[in-house]
Design an enzyme around this catalytic site. Structure first.
Site, PDB file in Angstrom:
ATOM      1  N   ASP A   1       1.273  -6.000   6.577  1.00  0.00           N
ATOM      2  CA  ASP A   1       0.162  -5.061   6.423  1.00  0.00           C
ATOM      3  C   ASP A   1       0.038  -4.451   5.026  1.00  0.00           C
ATOM      4  OD1 ASP A   1       0.105  -5.741   9.052  1.00  0.00           O
ATOM      5  OD2 ASP A   1      -0.141  -3.730   9.837  1.00  0.00           O
TER       6      ASP A   1
ATOM      7  N   GLU B   1       8.756   1.401  17.586  1.00  0.00           N
ATOM      8  CA  GLU B   1       8.124   0.397  16.726  1.00  0.00           C
ATOM      9  C   GLU B   1       8.898   0.239  15.411  1.00  0.00           C
ATOM     10  OE1 GLU B   1       3.680  -0.530  14.839  1.00  0.00           O
ATOM     11  OE2 GLU B   1       4.103   1.400  15.784  1.00  0.00           O
TER      12      GLU B   1
END
Length: 707
Positions: A442, A671
């Site tokens: 990302d 996460e």
């Protein structure tokens, strides 16, 4: 489908056991309510396709005395629904009399007639409501509306015991005094006059169910110990966390059906104004990163999931990989996010729904495929398993080749043997550094001004993995053609250490960097638009970019190390170990951070609304890959063998301690983990995707990447 409805935001859920097929057990804590749910599935005489199953709900009240619990009433809600819209018939309204109660019945073309029963030895009250709906993800809203409406009309906070015409979703409210135990049984291929119905219900309820659940639990624990063999590698308190990580991953596997939306080229649209065309209707059987937060398939996540799953059940793994390969189009492209069905769509921001056929995602499925192929070479599997895996790989080979050739042709760079992630926005004025979503990393900093001169070292390494995997499969399948010879040639080319260093190595630091049109002199600055009476945070470039190595040390800098592409005697390996072990760069007591503290982008926001993501946080998938590299070099003769082993032991210990500690404190796998705040969990919780790699870290089981 069947599910439990909850209205609380902070329910703690612990998946304790799940074998991926026919047994699971979890605990949920909602304030004082402690609810253990277990399921068992079987395909016996008389059952239809898919078999019969039972769910046991065991409810207790923690923190209250027995008398207090017995005075109060607890309401449990669950539903059964036919997503195809088929009619469900509401069952008996008679109160239960210790025997099984028919709750609902219906018919489905794949399983025939079916019936749903409830059985309990405790006193309870049942209320119902039927709805005609195509959306299963918002049933809680329907329930709350029905409860409020009925309370206003009758004064009772119960479901109304009514069903809409053509109801395909039935909601049940079971009111109980704690403690209580409830068994729910689904029979396929059933009929009210079937003489075996009572016997089938009896096998799946009461004492017989108790005995069978205990047996399944014992089988699961013994199989876990046999496969992962970690009892002498970790302390006892960590054992249950490993089982929970595996079970959460297996329990999150789902079946999705729908159509992806494929973006049309820029400037094109359909007559109705849509800027996309639908992909073909497709099914996907897959694991997911988080069933509550990311209930959809991610291509790059899935390879990491399969590293765990194939070790537990290679047949489930091959089934999942096969479903992904069924999504390949004529060009060899697979959409990187699979947003199939209403549940998945409900969790995705609109700007991420469209999939772009020029954009890829790391081909991580080759991690598991390489393991399966190497396992056959190493005689890891029984003859029967090896035959099934060989047959699968042979059938998959044509599609894998098509997928590989798509990467090799569409993601190639300007010069032979170079690659870059396509899809970066070279026109953006809002991003500090244009994101590379296609890489999976990302906002990890790349060249500041994207163009076709870019070279991405991580993609080069993924291509090396894919090439070696295809070469390995071709080898044991005894293929001999020009295509297979091309794989051997490309493998040798991408393995060339001198070429790798010439294109990506910074001699001073020993770090591998991307190459591109780059300047460090960029910043985000507020601009006032007085006419529109607003202010915007926009990028300002203070120095013209130039072609150069992109000087950001982080996960990308270690990709050749992860893949074992550095010779064990090379001075570069020593420099890589220095980068890993330096607490001013990547090392923390909780795992390796994603971006060096010395980077100009370290913990910087990318836009006004985009907090740093891969700019410092600790991610378990990349730490696992780096551990794999350390493990490899600790077993290779060379001057850095001992140091690699010492770093391996310390990093492995840090990761296990931090993941286990967070799980025991919060009840969640996370996460990512915060390198600035004592390793605390961050991002999505119940992230039971690649964080489940902690099982393999405990087991010291790593991918076979190194030739």
């Amino acid at each position: 489908c069947i599910g439990v409805l909850t209205g609380q935001m902070y329910i703690l859920e612990f998946v304790l056991d799940h074998n991926g097929r026919d047994y699971g057990r979890q605990e949920l804590t909602d304030q004082g309510l402690h609810l253990t749910t277990s399921f068992l599935k079987e395909k016996g005489d008389g059952s239809g396709y898919g078999g019969d199953w039972a769910v046991r709900l065991d409810a207790k009240n923690e923190g209250s005395s027995l008398s207090e619990a017995q005075e109060s009433t607890t309401h449990l809600f669950f539903y059964i629904a036919d997503e195809a819209g088929k009619l469900i018939t509401m069952g008996s309204h008679e109160p239960p009399s210790r025997g099984p109660v028919l709750l609902a019945s219906g018919s489905h073309e794949e399983i025939g007639d079916w019936e749903l029963y409830l059985r309990s030895e405790d006193n309870l009250e049942i209320h119902r409501a039927g709805f005609q709906t195509s959306s299963m993800h918002n049933l809680s809203d329907l329930v709350q509306h029905a409860l409020v409406t009925n309370a206003r009309q009758s004064g009772n906070l119960n479901l109304p015991d009514m069903a809409e015409d053509s109801s395909n979703a039935m909601i049940y409210q079971v009111s109980i005094k704690l403690p209580a135990k409830i068994d729910i049984v689904f029979l396929s291929g059933a009929g009210s006059k079937n003489p075996m119905t009572a016997e089938r219900v009896n096998r799946l309820t009461g004492p017989m169910l108790s005995t069978r659940l205990k047996s399944k639990q014992k089988d699961f624990e013994e199989r876990y110990d046999q496969i992962f063999n970690i009892n002498n590698k970790i302390v006892s308190k960590e054992l249950s966390v490993g089982r929970a990580a595996l079970s959460s991953l297996l329990g999150g596997i789902g079946y999705f059906y729908g159509q992806s939306k494929i973006a049309l080229p820029k400037g094109f649209s359909q007559k109705n104004g849509d800027k996309y065309i639908p992909y073909w209707p497709a099914a996907l059987y897959t694991a997911v990163p988080s069933r509550s937060f990311f209930p959809r398939g991610f291509l790059w996540d899935e390879g990491f999931h399969q590293l765990v799953i194939w070790r537990w059940d290679a047949h489930i793994s091959m089934d999942i990989i096969g479903h992904w390969l069924d999504l390949i189009n004529a060009d060899g492209w697979i959409p990187r996010e699979q947003i199939l069905g209403a549940e998945a769509l409900s969790k995705v921001p609109e700007e991420f729904v469209l999939q772009y056929p020029s954009n890829g995602n790391p081909p991580t499925l080759f991690l598991a495929l390489r393991d399966l192929a190497s396992g056959i070479h190493a005689h890891q599997f029984s003859d029967e398993e090896a035959e099934k895996i060989s047959t699968f790989l042979k059938r998959a080979y044509v599609r894998l080749n098509s997928w590989f050739q798509w990467f090799n042709s569409t993601q190639s760079g300007k010069y032979e043997g170079t690659f870059f992630w396509h899809g970066r926005d070279n026109m953006t004025t809002r991003e500090l550094n244009p994101k590379t979503l296609t890489s999976g990393l990302d906002d990890y900093p790349r060249a500041s001004h994207p163009n076709d001169e870019e070279r991405h070292v991580d993609l080069r390494c993924w291509m090396l993995l894919a090439t070696n995997c295809m070469r390995s499969i071709a080898g044991f399948l005894k293929m001999d053609s020009s295509l297979e010879k091309d794989y051997y040639k490309l493998s040798d080319q991408l393995s060339d250490f001198e070429t790798l260093n010439k294109m990506h190595l910074d001699d001073k630091t020993g770090a591998y960097f991307d190459f591109g049109n780059h300047t460090e002199k960029v910043r985000l600055r507020w601009y006032e638009d007085r006419e529109a009476m607003k202010r915007e945070l926009l990028r300002e470039t203070l120095e013209a970019p130039q072609l150069q190595l992109v000087p950001h040390v982080g996960y990308v800098s270690l990709f050749p190390f992860m893949m074992g592409a550095i010779p064990p005697e090379s001075w570069v390996l020593e420099k890589q170990l220095d980068l890993i072990s330096n607490s001013s760069i990547l090392w923390t007591d909780y795992g390796l951070r994603s971006l060096s503290r010395t980077s100009s982008m370290y913990m910087k926001r990318n836009t006004e609304h985009d907090a740093p993501y891969w700019r410092g946080a600790i991610w378990i998938n990349m730490n696992y890959m780096i551990l794999s590299g350390l493990h490899h070099y600790s077993h290779e003769d060379g001057p850095y063998k001992v140091r690699a082993g010492e770093l391996y032991d310390e990093l492995r210990s840090n990761l296990i301690r931090n993941i286990v500690g967070n799980y025991q404190e919060t009840g969640f796998f996370w996460e990512n983990y915060d390198q600035k705040n004592k390793g605390k969990g961050k991002g999505a919780r119940s992230f039971t995707g690649w964080t489940s790699l902690v099982v393999l870290i405990m087991a010291e089981s790593y991918p076979s990447l190194h030739r």
